[in-house]
Design an enzyme around this catalytic site. Sequence first.
Site, PDB file in Angstrom:
ATOM      1  NE  ARG A  24     -30.099 -79.008  21.827  1.00  0.00           N
ATOM      2  CZ  ARG A  24     -29.272 -80.042  21.968  1.00  0.00           C
ATOM      3  NH1 ARG A  24     -28.082 -80.046  21.355  1.00  0.00           N
ATOM      4  NH2 ARG A  24     -29.605 -81.071  22.746  1.00  0.00           N
TER       5      ARG A  24
ATOM      6  CG  ASP B 248     -30.834 -56.530   5.264  1.00  0.00           C
ATOM      7  OD1 ASP B 248     -31.056 -56.928   4.117  1.00  0.00           O
ATOM      8  OD2 ASP B 248     -31.387 -57.010   6.274  1.00  0.00           O
TER       9      ASP B 248
HETATM   10  O1  F6P Z   1     -33.957 -57.218   3.424  1.00  0.00           O
HETATM   11  C1  F6P Z   1     -34.428 -57.503   4.694  1.00  0.00           C
HETATM   12  C2  F6P Z   1     -34.491 -58.986   4.876  1.00  0.00           C
HETATM   13  O2  F6P Z   1     -35.058 -59.272   6.120  1.00  0.00           O
HETATM   14  C3  F6P Z   1     -33.152 -59.702   4.776  1.00  0.00           C
HETATM   15  O3  F6P Z   1     -32.362 -59.538   5.942  1.00  0.00           O
HETATM   16  C4  F6P Z   1     -33.610 -61.102   4.550  1.00  0.00           C
HETATM   17  O4  F6P Z   1     -32.600 -61.929   3.980  1.00  0.00           O
HETATM   18  C5  F6P Z   1     -34.759 -60.882   3.572  1.00  0.00           C
HETATM   19  O5  F6P Z   1     -35.297 -59.606   3.878  1.00  0.00           O
HETATM   20  C6  F6P Z   1     -35.873 -61.912   3.663  1.00  0.00           C
HETATM   21  O6  F6P Z   1     -36.730 -61.685   2.555  1.00  0.00           O
HETATM   22  P1  F6P Z   1     -38.308 -62.042   2.626  1.00  0.00           P
HETATM   23  O7  F6P Z   1     -38.939 -61.084   3.568  1.00  0.00           O
HETATM   24  O8  F6P Z   1     -38.765 -61.820   1.195  1.00  0.00           O
HETATM   25  O9  F6P Z   1     -38.403 -63.464   3.085  1.00  0.00           O
END
Ligand code: F6P
Length: 350
Positions: free
Chosen positions: A258, A136
């Site tokens: 899409r 992120d």
């Molecule tokens: O923090 C990294 C991340 O991939 C975010 O971008 C995403 O919203 C989240 O983790 C998803 O969380 P999890 O892996 O617990 O589904």
Amino acid sequence: MKKKRIGILTAGGDAPGINAAIRGVAKTAILEYNMEVIGISSGFTGLINKEYIELKESNVSGILTLGGTILGTSREKPYNKKQIQDAIDKPQIIKNNYHELELDCLVCIGGNGTMKTASKLSQEGLNVIGIPKTIDNDVWGTDATFGFDSAVSIATEAIDRLHTTANSHKRIMIIEVMGHNAGWIALHSGIAGGGDLILIPEIPYQEDVILKYLAERANVHKAYSIIVVAEGIEKPKKEKAGEYIAKLIDNKLGYETRVTVLGYIQRGGTPSATDRILATRFGTYAAELISKNKYGQMVAIHNQNISSIPLSETSGQSKLVPADASIIKKARKIGVCFGDKQYAKLKDMY
Ligand code: F6P
């Protein structure tokens, strides 16, 4: 003289580059400073359960290019209020186990949540070093985290591929990318991939601006449009970001649309060269801090230089995209729309 003994754990979402960071810490600690290193399984859960492996130069060789984390990870939040109410004092268990494992320092590789836990453990007397990691790129206190460059490269390649199918079918293609509450991946991959409309949480969009922008493109016979949407944009709770925007376009304009949700592909596979280098630099610097007994720090990169900031300064807050960032201004100059009123004013839409 007793060798320094350090424990490494990896917590939160996995990301390309974690193993490169583990390798950087362990190789430097072992080869340069003659320390002992253990790898703790599944983030803080492993420290609570005392699950770990000895790390030697032999078992951290060959992991530089490996995605994921050889130690496993979890989203365990030891200071989670609910568990303390259930009389499970996980922080105390962690502190007890830190001493029972005879650790001189705990290295925590993770995102904002992990840095918050690391900071609390540090304030409560453990020697802790944080290494910022997340696709992120939203960890406060560092210009970049490893995982981000790989995710942007993966998303950009996906967007490149969407151009050809969009053009073949004269469709609007929407790609939803990760980022939790931050728009860094959408912004960078959107620009790198030639996105026409980029929607990020940090720039509130207006539905009528999106619709006018797309109608305008259709009027000048632009055969298709590429829309890059960050998963964290404003939308009804139960909706997914990409689907919500697609429904808006279909209902109001009737254009064939899409959606591609890139999802966990952005977190998988081998790290990019940039991430391998950043993760190695972070890991090596962490070991240097430990050699100097400089604890309570998060390793960081500022203007291409590796340094550290006090863990207390991170406090789990996120680093979001500044709405007036120079990269956004430049994107606007080449006609990228962020769905906001600034675009509308520019195009004298009202
Ligand atoms: O923090 C990294 C991340 O991939 C975010 O971008 C995403 O919203 C989240 O983790 C998803 O969380 P999890 O892996 O617990 O589904």
